[in-house]
Design a protein around this motif. Structure first.
Motif, PDB file in Angstrom:
ATOM      1  N   HIS A  92      36.174  26.754  32.904  1.00 53.36           N
ATOM      2  CA  HIS A  92      35.355  25.643  33.418  1.00 53.36           C
ATOM      3  C   HIS A  92      36.091  24.846  34.498  1.00 53.36           C
ATOM      4  O   HIS A  92      36.186  23.626  34.428  1.00 53.36           O
ATOM      5  CB  HIS A  92      34.904  24.718  32.291  1.00 53.36           C
ATOM      6  N   ALA A  93      36.631  25.544  35.483  1.00 52.14           N
ATOM      7  CA  ALA A  93      37.358  24.894  36.579  1.00 52.14           C
ATOM      8  C   ALA A  93      36.468  23.849  37.243  1.00 52.14           C
ATOM      9  O   ALA A  93      35.277  24.059  37.442  1.00 52.14           O
ATOM     10  CB  ALA A  93      37.796  25.936  37.598  1.00 52.14           C
ATOM     11  N   THR A  94      37.075  22.706  37.572  1.00 50.76           N
ATOM     12  CA  THR A  94      36.361  21.598  38.195  1.00 50.76           C
ATOM     13  C   THR A  94      37.084  21.186  39.467  1.00 50.76           C
ATOM     14  O   THR A  94      38.307  21.108  39.501  1.00 50.76           O
ATOM     15  CB  THR A  94      36.290  20.396  37.226  1.00 50.76           C
ATOM     16  N   HIS A  95      36.304  20.916  40.518  1.00 51.80           N
ATOM     17  CA  HIS A  95      36.835  20.477  41.805  1.00 51.80           C
ATOM     18  C   HIS A  95      36.036  19.257  42.250  1.00 51.80           C
ATOM     19  O   HIS A  95      34.827  19.216  42.077  1.00 51.80           O
ATOM     20  CB  HIS A  95      36.686  21.566  42.870  1.00 51.80           C
ATOM     21  N   VAL A  96      36.697  18.284  42.866  1.00 58.50           N
ATOM     22  CA  VAL A  96      36.011  17.132  43.438  1.00 58.50           C
ATOM     23  C   VAL A  96      36.124  17.250  44.948  1.00 58.50           C
ATOM     24  O   VAL A  96      37.226  17.400  45.478  1.00 58.50           O
ATOM     25  CB  VAL A  96      36.610  15.809  42.938  1.00 58.50           C
ATOM     26  N   VAL A  97      34.965  17.205  45.630  1.00 54.71           N
ATOM     27  CA  VAL A  97      34.940  17.389  47.084  1.00 54.71           C
ATOM     28  C   VAL A  97      34.076  16.310  47.733  1.00 54.71           C
ATOM     29  O   VAL A  97      33.233  15.703  47.090  1.00 54.71           O
ATOM     30  CB  VAL A  97      34.403  18.788  47.470  1.00 54.71           C
ATOM     31  N   GLY A  98      34.307  16.113  49.028  1.00 54.76           N
ATOM     32  CA  GLY A  98      33.527  15.171  49.810  1.00 54.76           C
ATOM     33  C   GLY A  98      32.457  15.885  50.604  1.00 54.76           C
ATOM     34  O   GLY A  98      32.234  17.091  50.446  1.00 54.76           O
ATOM     35  N   SER A  99      31.808  15.150  51.474  1.00 60.58           N
ATOM     36  CA  SER A  99      30.709  15.704  52.259  1.00 60.58           C
ATOM     37  C   SER A  99      31.179  16.892  53.088  1.00 60.58           C
ATOM     38  O   SER A  99      32.357  17.037  53.401  1.00 60.58           O
ATOM     39  CB  SER A  99      30.111  14.618  53.147  1.00 60.58           C
ATOM     40  N   GLY A 100      30.221  17.759  53.417  1.00 62.65           N
ATOM     41  CA  GLY A 100      30.516  18.949  54.201  1.00 62.65           C
ATOM     42  C   GLY A 100      30.141  20.215  53.455  1.00 62.65           C
ATOM     43  O   GLY A 100      29.460  20.169  52.417  1.00 62.65           O
ATOM     44  N   ARG A 101      30.591  21.347  53.984  1.00 62.57           N
ATOM     45  CA  ARG A 101      30.314  22.653  53.379  1.00 62.57           C
ATOM     46  C   ARG A 101      31.540  23.142  52.623  1.00 62.57           C
ATOM     47  O   ARG A 101      32.661  23.058  53.124  1.00 62.57           O
ATOM     48  CB  ARG A 101      29.949  23.664  54.463  1.00 62.57           C
ATOM     49  N   HIS A 102      31.286  23.677  51.424  1.00 58.10           N
ATOM     50  CA  HIS A 102      32.368  24.146  50.564  1.00 58.10           C
ATOM     51  C   HIS A 102      31.960  25.470  49.930  1.00 58.10           C
ATOM     52  O   HIS A 102      30.804  25.640  49.543  1.00 58.10           O
ATOM     53  CB  HIS A 102      32.662  23.123  49.468  1.00 58.10           C
ATOM     54  N   THR A 103      32.933  26.380  49.801  1.00 60.34           N
ATOM     55  CA  THR A 103      32.696  27.672  49.167  1.00 60.34           C
ATOM     56  C   THR A 103      33.742  27.892  48.083  1.00 60.34           C
ATOM     57  O   THR A 103      34.934  27.646  48.311  1.00 60.34           O
ATOM     58  CB  THR A 103      32.771  28.815  50.194  1.00 60.34           C
ATOM     59  N   PHE A 104      33.282  28.365  46.932  1.00 62.80           N
ATOM     60  CA  PHE A 104      34.152  28.649  45.803  1.00 62.80           C
ATOM     61  C   PHE A 104      33.852  30.065  45.337  1.00 62.80           C
ATOM     62  O   PHE A 104      32.688  30.440  45.254  1.00 62.80           O
ATOM     63  CB  PHE A 104      33.898  27.657  44.663  1.00 62.80           C
ATOM     64  N   THR A 105      34.874  30.816  45.008  1.00 57.07           N
ATOM     65  CA  THR A 105      34.673  32.169  44.504  1.00 57.07           C
ATOM     66  C   THR A 105      35.553  32.392  43.271  1.00 57.07           C
ATOM     67  O   THR A 105      36.609  31.756  43.113  1.00 57.07           O
ATOM     68  CB  THR A 105      35.028  33.253  45.550  1.00 57.07           C
ATOM     69  N   THR A 106      35.106  33.280  42.425  1.00 60.24           N
ATOM     70  CA  THR A 106      35.852  33.641  41.234  1.00 60.24           C
ATOM     71  C   THR A 106      35.360  35.002  40.761  1.00 60.24           C
ATOM     72  O   THR A 106      34.368  35.530  41.248  1.00 60.24           O
ATOM     73  CB  THR A 106      35.673  32.584  40.131  1.00 60.24           C
TER      74      THR A 106
END
Length: 109
Positions: A92-106
């Motif tokens: 259950h990995a968690t990331h905090v990000v701000g505005s914009g485009r984000h990509t996560f893969t696993t």
């Protein structure tokens, strides 16, 4: 059939899709839609889902795919917003990000 009330369930299905399957929702206890949570819940044999939601600051969108043993999540956040991204993985990995485009893969679930 003219007296059918079945159409009342459609908003509930849409809500489940956006907040459940795609995972877009407001952070609990946070008014104004500045703080969001992206917590997708792939179900069954679905291989992809995408959705968007209008906030006072702009449109937030999320799209995920499962393919070739990989899970990919693409998120776009409007200006002046943040989001807690919760990956639907064993840890259950968690990331905090701000505005914009984000990509996560696993690796796939």
């Amino acid at each position: 059939m003219g007296d059918s009330k079945n159409h009342m369930i459609l908003p509930q299905i849409e809500e489940w899709f956006h907040s459940g399957v795609v995972g877009i929702r407001q952070a609990r206890g946070k008014a104004g839609r500045r703080q969001l949570v992206i917590d997708p819940r792939p179900v069954g044999d679905l291989t992809r889902a995408e959705g968007s939601y209008g906030t006072p600051y702009g449109v937030v969108s999320a799209r995920w795919t499962r393919r070739n043993g990989r899970y990919r999540l693409d998120v776009e956040l409007p200006p002046n917003t943040t989001a807690e991204i919760r990956m639907p993985t064993g840890d259950h990995a968690t990331h905090v990000v701000g505005s914009g485009r984000h990509t996560f893969t696993t690796r796939d679930l």
